[in-house]
Scaffold this motif. Structure first.
Motif, PDB file in Angstrom:
ATOM      1  N   TYR A 245     -18.917  10.113  -0.321  1.00  0.00           N
ATOM      2  CA  TYR A 245     -19.868   9.178   0.300  1.00  0.00           C
ATOM      3  C   TYR A 245     -19.280   7.776   0.221  1.00  0.00           C
ATOM      4  N   VAL A 246     -19.131   7.146   1.377  1.00  0.00           N
ATOM      5  CA  VAL A 246     -18.522   5.825   1.421  1.00  0.00           C
ATOM      6  C   VAL A 246     -19.479   4.829   2.074  1.00  0.00           C
ATOM      7  N   ARG A 247     -19.578   3.652   1.483  1.00  0.00           N
ATOM      8  CA  ARG A 247     -20.425   2.606   2.039  1.00  0.00           C
ATOM      9  C   ARG A 247     -19.657   1.727   3.011  1.00  0.00           C
ATOM     10  N   GLY A 248     -18.393   1.497   2.703  1.00  0.00           N
ATOM     11  CA  GLY A 248     -17.597   0.620   3.550  1.00  0.00           C
ATOM     12  C   GLY A 248     -16.362   1.325   4.075  1.00  0.00           C
ATOM     13  N   LYS A 249     -15.386   0.526   4.436  1.00  0.00           N
ATOM     14  CA  LYS A 249     -14.124   1.040   4.959  1.00  0.00           C
ATOM     15  C   LYS A 249     -12.986   0.461   4.142  1.00  0.00           C
ATOM     16  N   THR A 250     -11.821   1.042   4.302  1.00  0.00           N
ATOM     17  CA  THR A 250     -10.700   0.551   3.501  1.00  0.00           C
ATOM     18  C   THR A 250      -9.372   0.870   4.165  1.00  0.00           C
ATOM     19  N   TRP A 251      -8.391   0.038   3.880  1.00  0.00           N
ATOM     20  CA  TRP A 251      -7.027   0.305   4.310  1.00  0.00           C
ATOM     21  C   TRP A 251      -6.317   1.089   3.218  1.00  0.00           C
ATOM     22  N   ILE A 252      -5.637   2.171   3.596  1.00  0.00           N
ATOM     23  CA  ILE A 252      -4.771   2.896   2.679  1.00  0.00           C
ATOM     24  C   ILE A 252      -3.351   2.407   2.931  1.00  0.00           C
ATOM     25  N   ALA A 253      -2.754   1.826   1.906  1.00  0.00           N
ATOM     26  CA  ALA A 253      -1.435   1.223   2.070  1.00  0.00           C
ATOM     27  C   ALA A 253      -0.341   2.271   2.011  1.00  0.00           C
ATOM     28  N   LEU A 254       0.807   1.910   2.531  1.00  0.00           N
ATOM     29  CA  LEU A 254       1.992   2.718   2.295  1.00  0.00           C
ATOM     30  C   LEU A 254       2.352   2.605   0.817  1.00  0.00           C
ATOM     31  N   PRO A 255       2.958   3.630   0.230  1.00  0.00           N
ATOM     32  CA  PRO A 255       3.271   3.584  -1.206  1.00  0.00           C
ATOM     33  C   PRO A 255       4.059   2.336  -1.574  1.00  0.00           C
ATOM     34  N   VAL A 256       3.677   1.720  -2.688  1.00  0.00           N
ATOM     35  CA  VAL A 256       4.369   0.524  -3.160  1.00  0.00           C
ATOM     36  C   VAL A 256       5.830   0.868  -3.433  1.00  0.00           C
ATOM     37  N   ALA A 257       6.726   0.165  -2.771  1.00  0.00           N
ATOM     38  CA  ALA A 257       8.172   0.430  -2.892  1.00  0.00           C
ATOM     39  C   ALA A 257       8.493   1.888  -2.597  1.00  0.00           C
ATOM     40  N   GLY A 258       7.611   2.525  -1.800  1.00  0.00           N
ATOM     41  CA  GLY A 258       7.779   3.948  -1.532  1.00  0.00           C
ATOM     42  C   GLY A 258       9.073   4.284  -0.824  1.00  0.00           C
ATOM     43  N   ASP A 259       9.531   3.409   0.064  1.00  0.00           N
ATOM     44  CA  ASP A 259      10.779   3.681   0.761  1.00  0.00           C
ATOM     45  C   ASP A 259      11.979   3.521  -0.157  1.00  0.00           C
ATOM     46  N   ALA A 260      11.816   2.670  -1.191  1.00  0.00           N
ATOM     47  CA  ALA A 260      12.917   2.448  -2.130  1.00  0.00           C
ATOM     48  C   ALA A 260      13.028   3.580  -3.137  1.00  0.00           C
ATOM     49  N   PHE A 261      11.914   4.230  -3.445  1.00  0.00           N
ATOM     50  CA  PHE A 261      11.883   5.268  -4.468  1.00  0.00           C
ATOM     51  C   PHE A 261      12.891   6.384  -4.197  1.00  0.00           C
ATOM     52  N   PRO A 262      12.860   7.035  -3.035  1.00  0.00           N
ATOM     53  CA  PRO A 262      13.847   8.098  -2.800  1.00  0.00           C
ATOM     54  C   PRO A 262      15.276   7.570  -2.740  1.00  0.00           C
ATOM     55  N   ARG A 263      15.429   6.327  -2.272  1.00  0.00           N
ATOM     56  CA  ARG A 263      16.766   5.750  -2.187  1.00  0.00           C
ATOM     57  C   ARG A 263      17.367   5.563  -3.577  1.00  0.00           C
TER      58      ARG A 263
END
Length: 616
Positions: A245-263
């Motif tokens: 149950y959600v009252r508002g809306k939200t942005w789901i971000a891309l993983p923090v430093a997610g592109d750097a992690f696999p690198r």
């Protein structure tokens, strides 16, 4: 008031023209200082390490209301609890952990890490568990803080109160340490299991063991903040049906430093979103110091990359928002109608961003649903929404966040009977988040307007601890009875905050704990700087790196002359007086500062004050 912010007494010998009587002490014969810290989370633990390291002749006590250390990481036990900041950036700079199980560390691991730090540095000699401060009052005649403490005996449950007195009082409770139940009709009538995310107690079990009892149950999670997203992702595979149950809306971000992690880890792109470290990767962290150092340093670099995502209508803001929207729509392609209900109309970063690993995937599962219609009431058997729909439920999790009013649960009384809660109404006003006028010798750690960029909260917290240590050292060295920021310094910082945040997305129409949990209003949770997700750690650290002691006003101790140089004492150092210690300390590190010699190939022009050649 004299020059330099010194508050003088009118009845001093100097004021009457009498000769100054020198103090019977050495310039470095540090007077005893007693410091009380409220809270044994990350901030209190760090203070417990750094204060004794940098403040000689110190008596330190850390009062913690809980039965264990760790602050929020001790109190919170809810399903899926983890840190949405990379684990290697959520550890103390000087205390590395090389065996984190995941890029986003589970809560129990963080709690165990903190317990290990406390054990290593023998901090239980300072920490008093199950000791809750219930009242604090500054006594002007003595320049001392009088603290009322309630001690609970863990074996009997009985409590008793006692008083303590200190020269300095440090609030290290943090902004998100308290919670309460929301005001929803019928909340107490529900006959099933009712849990608050911050109050969930699995007892002697893990949350996974408790969740086994819900495998055929209908479970609701109310909320759309970080804790709610984690609970949804954790419980969806383990329950019969899950409704968010959600009252508002939200942005789901891309993983923090997610592109750097696999690198950094040398992984294939297809494994980029598997955030669990393999045994081989953990082994490499432990056995290859250079690899670990480069990973941690590179990760921090990524987190500090400056992007104007928080600035209104900036190209970076528009680019990030487009990337987040595309990512959410792709991950919700199985149920595109959920994207329509989740995607906000307000800018990205207006409310706290989180990568929410697994949340959108959980909503797409066949046993999961999302309800955006407001909750009308809770019935004995479930939830009824404003559109008339009813859902039968066995378990309800309320995950609507913490108390964010910055109103303290106890009285803290400064000069002239002024209460801190009144001083911080309608909104908190501070000096660089650290101190408050009218409250001498009182400091905050992670106080109002000190929220920082993800992954670096501990860096600014460590900087704040060192700032306070230097302030206490100044009081001790210069025999200062009290210090507090000047009112004009408070007003100036407050005006800066007001002006700065008008240029950001934070003041846009979105419900956020940054603004007391309101859609509009004053931003009280963030440091003023434009970097991704929150404020800028680097900016905040630079701002307090060199304290502006001229922004404070002072009272000198009454046991001697009211002369600003009385602290110079009898004109010698303690080692000279006692013929002990190192009397050539200036030739050793860290005092010895050897300058670099220019390289032979470095371009330079030798200049002398009276030569024909001048330097420009």
């Amino acid at each position: 008031m004299s020059d330099g912010g010194i508050l003088r007494s009118s009845s001093t010998a100097a004021a009457n023209g009498a000769p100054l009587v020198l103090g019977n002490f050495c310039v470095d014969e540090y007077r005893p200082m007693k410091v009380l810290v409220m809270g044994a989370g990350y901030s209190g633990i760090t203070a417990g390490i750094r204060f004794p390291q940098h403040i000689p002749n110190l008596q330190l006590t850390i009062y913690e209301k809980n039965a264990g250390v760790g602050g929020t990481w001790f109190s919170n036990r809810y399903p899926g609890l983890s840190c949405d900041v990379p684990a290697h950036s959520y550890q103390l700079s000087f205390e590395e952990k090389k065996d984190w199980s995941s890029f986003y560390a589970p809560g129990p691991e963080i709690r165990k890490y903190l317990e290990g730090v406390v054990h290593k540095y023998k901090l239980m000699r300072y920490i008093k568990l199950s000791h809750e401060i219930t009242n604090a009052r500054y006594d002007e005649p003595t320049g001392k803080w009088h603290i009322r403490v309630c001690r609970t005996h863990t074996t009997t449950g009985e409590s008793e109160e006692f008083d303590d007195v200190a020269d300095v009082f440090v609030n290290a409770t943090g902004p998100l340490s308290r919670w309460n139940w929301p005001d929803i009709e019928g909340l107490k009538d529900f006959k099933g299991e009712l849990h608050h995310s911050a109050g969930f107690d699995p007892g002697e079990k893990t949350w996974q063991e408790v969740a086994k009892e819900w495998k055929d149950k209908k479970v609701a999670v109310i909320g759309i903040g970080s804790s709610a997203l984690q609970i949804v992702a954790a419980l969806q595979p383990r329950v019969g049906k899950l409704v968010n149950y959600v009252r508002g809306k939200t942005w789901i971000a891309l993983p923090v430093a997610g592109d750097a992690f696999p690198r950094y880890m040398g992984r294939e792109p297809k494994n980029a979103e598997d955030f669990t470290f393999t045994p081989e990767e953990i082994e490499r962290f432990q056995s290859d110091p250079e690899f670990y150092k480069n990973f941690r340093h590179g990760l921090e670099q990524e987190l500090h990359n400056a992007h104007a995502i928080t600035l209104r209508d900036s190209p970076t803001q528009r680019m990030a928002q487009a990337a987040f929207k595309k990512n959410m729509e792709e991950r919700l392609s199985k149920k595109p109608w959920i994207a329509e209900k989740l995607l906000p109309g307000f800018p990205a970063a207006c409310r706290r961003l989180t990568p929410a690993p697994g949340y959108l995937e959980a909503l797409c599962a066949d046993n999961a649903d999302l309800v955006a219609s407001p909750i009308k009431r809770i019935t004995p058997t479930g939830i009824e929404t404003a559109d008339g729909q009813r859902q039968e439920l066995d378990v309800i999790f309320r995950a609507t966040g913490s108390e964010t009013s910055y109103q303290m649960p106890m009285q803290i009384i400064g000069r002239d009977g002024l209460e801190l809660n009144k001083r911080w109404s309608p909104h908190p006003e501070t000096y660089l988040s650290l101190a408050v006028d009218g409250f001498p010798n009182f400091f905050n750690l992670i106080g109002p307007n000190s929220g920082i960029g993800t992954g670096s909260l501990l860096a600014i917290m460590e900087a704040q601890v060192m700032y306070i240590a230097r302030a206490i050292g100044k009081m001790q060295r210069e025999r200062i009875r009290s210090m507090e920021p000047k009112p004009e310094a408070i007003r100036a910082f407050d005006a800066y905050l007001e002006a700065y945040f008008q240029t950001t997305v934070f003041t846009q129409n979105c419900r956020s704990w940054y603004k007391f949990g309101r859609e509009e209003g004053r931003v009280v949770g963030l440091w003023p700087s434009a970097l991704p997700f929150l404020g800028s750690t680097l900016h905040a650290m630079r701002a307090i790196e060199h304290p502006r002691w001229e922004d404070y006003q002072y009272e000198l101790l009454e046991d001697g002359e009211q002369n600003m140089f009385y602290w110079l004492g009898e004109g010698q150092t303690y080692s000279q007086k006692t013929f002990s210690g190192d009397r050539a300390w200036y030739l050793r590190s860290p005092y010895l500062d050897i300058p670099p010699v220019p390289a032979d190939d470095e371009e330079w022009i030798e200049c002398f004050p009276h030569a024909m050649i001048t330097c420009e």
